[in-house]
Write a protein that holds these residues in place. Structure first.
Motif, PDB file in Angstrom:
ATOM      1  N   LEU A  93       0.830  -1.212   0.000  1.00 18.43           N
ATOM      2  CA  LEU A  93       0.000   0.000   0.000  1.00 18.43           C
ATOM      3  C   LEU A  93       0.863   1.259   0.000  1.00 18.43           C
ATOM      4  O   LEU A  93       0.602   2.200  -0.761  1.00 18.43           O
ATOM      5  CB  LEU A  93      -0.921  -0.014   1.218  1.00 18.43           C
ATOM      6  N   LYS A  94       1.876   1.278   0.834  1.00 15.33           N
ATOM      7  CA  LYS A  94       2.758   2.450   0.888  1.00 15.33           C
ATOM      8  C   LYS A  94       3.435   2.680  -0.465  1.00 15.33           C
ATOM      9  O   LYS A  94       3.537   3.822  -0.940  1.00 15.33           O
ATOM     10  CB  LYS A  94       3.802   2.265   1.988  1.00 15.33           C
ATOM     11  N   ALA A  95       3.895   1.607  -1.099  1.00 16.09           N
ATOM     12  CA  ALA A  95       4.534   1.738  -2.410  1.00 16.09           C
ATOM     13  C   ALA A  95       3.533   2.210  -3.461  1.00 16.09           C
ATOM     14  O   ALA A  95       3.877   3.013  -4.342  1.00 16.09           O
ATOM     15  CB  ALA A  95       5.145   0.400  -2.831  1.00 16.09           C
ATOM     16  N   ALA A  96       2.286   1.751  -3.367  1.00 15.90           N
ATOM     17  CA  ALA A  96       1.263   2.158  -4.319  1.00 15.90           C
ATOM     18  C   ALA A  96       0.947   3.646  -4.183  1.00 15.90           C
ATOM     19  O   ALA A  96       0.817   4.369  -5.184  1.00 15.90           O
ATOM     20  CB  ALA A  96       0.000   1.322  -4.109  1.00 15.90           C
ATOM     21  N   VAL A  97       0.806   4.107  -2.947  1.00  8.67           N
ATOM     22  CA  VAL A  97       0.509   5.528  -2.715  1.00  8.67           C
ATOM     23  C   VAL A  97       1.667   6.396  -3.226  1.00  8.67           C
ATOM     24  O   VAL A  97       1.449   7.417  -3.900  1.00  8.67           O
ATOM     25  CB  VAL A  97       0.247   5.778  -1.217  1.00  8.67           C
ATOM     26  N   THR A  98       2.883   5.987  -2.942  1.00  9.24           N
ATOM     27  CA  THR A  98       4.064   6.739  -3.398  1.00  9.24           C
ATOM     28  C   THR A  98       4.123   6.809  -4.915  1.00  9.24           C
ATOM     29  O   THR A  98       4.491   7.847  -5.489  1.00  9.24           O
ATOM     30  CB  THR A  98       5.351   6.088  -2.858  1.00  9.24           C
ATOM     31  N   ALA A  99       3.725   5.715  -5.584  1.00 11.61           N
ATOM     32  CA  ALA A  99       3.789   5.657  -7.048  1.00 11.61           C
ATOM     33  C   ALA A  99       2.586   6.309  -7.730  1.00 11.61           C
ATOM     34  O   ALA A  99       2.547   6.382  -8.961  1.00 11.61           O
ATOM     35  CB  ALA A  99       3.912   4.208  -7.496  1.00 11.61           C
ATOM     36  N   GLY A 100       1.615   6.766  -6.956  1.00 11.01           N
ATOM     37  CA  GLY A 100       0.439   7.403  -7.545  1.00 11.01           C
ATOM     38  C   GLY A 100      -0.575   6.432  -8.115  1.00 11.01           C
ATOM     39  O   GLY A 100      -1.399   6.797  -8.970  1.00 11.01           O
ATOM     40  N   VAL A 101      -0.550   5.170  -7.642  1.00 11.06           N
ATOM     41  CA  VAL A 101      -1.549   4.187  -8.068  1.00 11.06           C
ATOM     42  C   VAL A 101      -2.925   4.646  -7.605  1.00 11.06           C
ATOM     43  O   VAL A 101      -3.083   5.180  -6.511  1.00 11.06           O
ATOM     44  CB  VAL A 101      -1.198   2.794  -7.488  1.00 11.06           C
ATOM     45  N   ARG A 102      -3.949   4.407  -8.436  1.00  8.25           N
ATOM     46  CA  ARG A 102      -5.272   4.983  -8.154  1.00  8.25           C
ATOM     47  C   ARG A 102      -6.180   4.095  -7.311  1.00  8.25           C
ATOM     48  O   ARG A 102      -7.105   4.599  -6.669  1.00  8.25           O
ATOM     49  CB  ARG A 102      -5.967   5.310  -9.476  1.00  8.25           C
ATOM     50  N   THR A 132      -8.012   4.247   5.428  1.00  8.43           N
ATOM     51  CA  THR A 132      -7.615   5.629   5.740  1.00  8.43           C
ATOM     52  C   THR A 132      -6.527   6.140   4.799  1.00  8.43           C
ATOM     53  O   THR A 132      -6.091   7.280   4.937  1.00  8.43           O
ATOM     54  CB  THR A 132      -7.115   5.729   7.191  1.00  8.43           C
ATOM     55  N   ALA A 133      -6.097   5.329   3.849  1.00  6.26           N
ATOM     56  CA  ALA A 133      -5.033   5.730   2.925  1.00  6.26           C
ATOM     57  C   ALA A 133      -5.580   6.665   1.844  1.00  6.26           C
ATOM     58  O   ALA A 133      -6.757   6.604   1.491  1.00  6.26           O
ATOM     59  CB  ALA A 133      -4.409   4.492   2.278  1.00  6.26           C
ATOM     60  N   PRO A 134      -4.740   7.532   1.281  1.00  4.65           N
ATOM     61  CA  PRO A 134      -5.176   8.458   0.226  1.00  4.65           C
ATOM     62  C   PRO A 134      -5.216   7.774  -1.139  1.00  4.65           C
ATOM     63  O   PRO A 134      -4.507   8.132  -2.075  1.00  4.65           O
ATOM     64  CB  PRO A 134      -4.100   9.548   0.280  1.00  4.65           C
ATOM     65  N   ILE A 135      -6.089   6.773  -1.259  1.00  6.27           N
ATOM     66  CA  ILE A 135      -6.211   5.979  -2.472  1.00  6.27           C
ATOM     67  C   ILE A 135      -7.598   5.346  -2.472  1.00  6.27           C
ATOM     68  O   ILE A 135      -8.157   5.061  -1.407  1.00  6.27           O
ATOM     69  CB  ILE A 135      -5.112   4.880  -2.502  1.00  6.27           C
ATOM     70  N   ASP A 136      -8.194   5.158  -3.642  1.00 11.17           N
ATOM     71  CA  ASP A 136      -9.453   4.418  -3.705  1.00 11.17           C
ATOM     72  C   ASP A 136      -9.180   2.954  -3.362  1.00 11.17           C
ATOM     73  O   ASP A 136      -8.126   2.405  -3.704  1.00 11.17           O
ATOM     74  CB  ASP A 136     -10.067   4.515  -5.107  1.00 11.17           C
ATOM     75  N   TRP A 137     -10.146   2.331  -2.698  1.00 18.38           N
ATOM     76  CA  TRP A 137      -9.923   0.965  -2.223  1.00 18.38           C
ATOM     77  C   TRP A 137     -11.199   0.143  -2.328  1.00 18.38           C
ATOM     78  O   TRP A 137     -12.303   0.679  -2.369  1.00 18.38           O
ATOM     79  CB  TRP A 137      -9.431   0.970  -0.763  1.00 18.38           C
ATOM     80  N   THR A 138     -11.033  -1.155  -2.346  1.00 13.46           N
ATOM     81  CA  THR A 138     -12.134  -2.104  -2.221  1.00 13.46           C
ATOM     82  C   THR A 138     -11.644  -3.282  -1.398  1.00 13.46           C
ATOM     83  O   THR A 138     -10.560  -3.808  -1.644  1.00 13.46           O
ATOM     84  CB  THR A 138     -12.621  -2.626  -3.586  1.00 13.46           C
ATOM     85  N   THR A 193     -19.669   1.447  -8.169  1.00 10.42           N
ATOM     86  CA  THR A 193     -20.453   1.096  -6.978  1.00 10.42           C
ATOM     87  C   THR A 193     -19.668   0.189  -6.026  1.00 10.42           C
ATOM     88  O   THR A 193     -20.103  -0.025  -4.896  1.00 10.42           O
ATOM     89  CB  THR A 193     -21.761   0.391  -7.373  1.00 10.42           C
ATOM     90  N   LYS A 194     -18.554  -0.337  -6.476  1.00  9.74           N
ATOM     91  CA  LYS A 194     -17.744  -1.216  -5.638  1.00  9.74           C
ATOM     92  C   LYS A 194     -16.510  -0.494  -5.079  1.00  9.74           C
ATOM     93  O   LYS A 194     -15.644  -1.118  -4.473  1.00  9.74           O
ATOM     94  CB  LYS A 194     -17.308  -2.460  -6.433  1.00  9.74           C
ATOM     95  N   ARG A 195     -16.454   0.810  -5.270  1.00 13.49           N
ATOM     96  CA  ARG A 195     -15.301   1.584  -4.835  1.00 13.49           C
ATOM     97  C   ARG A 195     -15.483   2.072  -3.406  1.00 13.49           C
ATOM     98  O   ARG A 195     -16.567   2.505  -3.013  1.00 13.49           O
ATOM     99  CB  ARG A 195     -15.088   2.761  -5.786  1.00 13.49           C
ATOM    100  N   ASN A 196     -14.423   1.990  -2.611  1.00 10.17           N
ATOM    101  CA  ASN A 196     -14.427   2.452  -1.218  1.00 10.17           C
ATOM    102  C   ASN A 196     -15.520   1.767  -0.395  1.00 10.17           C
ATOM    103  O   ASN A 196     -16.235   2.404   0.379  1.00 10.17           O
ATOM    104  CB  ASN A 196     -14.586   3.975  -1.158  1.00 10.17           C
ATOM    105  N   ARG A 197     -15.588   0.446  -0.581  1.00 10.57           N
ATOM    106  CA  ARG A 197     -16.599  -0.344   0.134  1.00 10.57           C
ATOM    107  C   ARG A 197     -16.003  -1.669   0.595  1.00 10.57           C
ATOM    108  O   ARG A 197     -15.093  -2.210  -0.023  1.00 10.57           O
ATOM    109  CB  ARG A 197     -17.804  -0.640  -0.776  1.00 10.57           C
TER     110      ARG A 197
END
Length: 315
Positions: A93-102, A132-138, A193-197
């Motif tokens: 997750l940390k590597a994804a946020v740093t790389a700008g993964v959506r 709580t990370a600054p990235i969309d998640w499911t 509809t499956k985003r951030n859930r």
């Protein structure tokens, strides 16, 4: 539908392989980060990057739109769980946020609803971090897997009894196949509809008890299936004995932990938990897909599908 570049983690497991196939079937580009010793031939059509976590993560994230993590500890032992279910996912997750993964899709488990075991707490700790990370998640929480309910097929085929705990109706689940789960995980990347859930998900059809599984095998073999009932108190006693002996031996302490995991799955349903009623709710457990457990059993009996539980055989 847009073509995405996906980084798949845990891709060499049975669910990871099914997810890779589903992602590719939808036209996505799949990069799989695998251990240096893993078999790359398990992931045809994928770009394979070999490396250890977390060192290999920054390079693997280049040009990636979304991460799909099917990482899971092999045994559920505490050290393994915190190293994989939490720490490895946290590093990704940390590597994804740093790389700008959506987007980050996590394969979790429905059993975290009632956390009594260390691997469940490890999964929940990362779920909280992801939300709580600054990235969309499911977060996808599947019910039981076909492979988890298939361990007794070979023994029944040899005429041995089908083992159940209690009366055989103590637990129920809506099992989902690897293929259907892979397709569901793939949908989380493109369905808003499956985003951030947090999404619990089971397979199609009514909830199945252990006695229902035995009845399936009886229909498929055309022979009566004997039922051997194991008292839950016996498992409680085994857990208590191993826990006591575990204070003297690290090996027995590890066995006690595995016995607790076995007891959990023998006594808790893999369905949506309703805190208002204090009960599992089969009707409220979402369904997806078309594959059914009875067809999987039939394929096993024909020799078309192997018992692929590996280290998860204790479940």
């Amino acid at each position: 539908m847009a073509t995405l570049s996906i980084l798949l983690l845990g891709g060499t497991g049975t669910i990871g392989r099914a997810t890779a196939r589903a992602l590719r079937a939808d036209g996505h580009r799949v990069t799989a980060l695998i251990r240096p010793s893993a078999d790359a031939s398990l992931l045809p059509g994928c770009t394979v990057v070999r490396g250890d976590l977390p060192e290999a993560l920054p390079g693997a994230m280049t040009g990636i739109d979304a991460v799909v993590s099917c990482l899971a500890s092999r045994t559920g032992k505490p050290a393994d769980a915190w190293a994989v279910d939490h720490a490895a996912n946290s590093a990704a997750l940390k590597a994804a946020v740093t790389a700008g993964v959506r987007h980050f899709t996590l394969l979790s488990a429905i059993c975290v609803q009632k956390p009594h075991l260390e691997f469940q707490r490890a999964k929940l700790a990362f779920e909280a971090e992801l939300q709580t990370a600054p990235i969309d998640w499911t977060i996808v929480r599947p019910t039981a897997f076909f492979k988890s309910l298939s361990g007794q097929v070979p023994r029944v085929a040899k005429g041995k009894p089908f083992l159940v705990f209690g009366d055989g109706r103590l637990t129920a689940c809506k099992p989902i196949s690897d293929a259907d789960l892979g397709r569901f995980l793939t949908l989380t990347l493109t369905d808003p509809t499956k985003r951030n859930r947090i999404l619990p998900i089971g397979g199609p059809g009514p909830a199945i008890t252990p006695l229902d599984q035995a009845a399936m095998l009886e229909r498929l073999t055309g022979q009566p299936v004997r039922i051997k009932r194991v008292p839950v108190a016996l498992m409680q006693g085994i857990v208590g004995l191993l826990s006591a002996l575990g204070t003297l031996s690290p090996k027995l302490k590890a066995k006690a932990q595995l016995a607790r995991i076995g007891r959990y799955y023998a006594t808790e349903s893999m369905l949506l938990w309703n805190p208002a009623t204090g009960a599992y709710d089969a009707d409220a457990t979402p369904e997806f897909g078309t594959d059914r457990l009875e067809d999987h059993y039939a394929a096993m009996l024909r020799g078309e599908v192997a018992d692929d539980r590996g280290a998860h055989a204790i479940f």
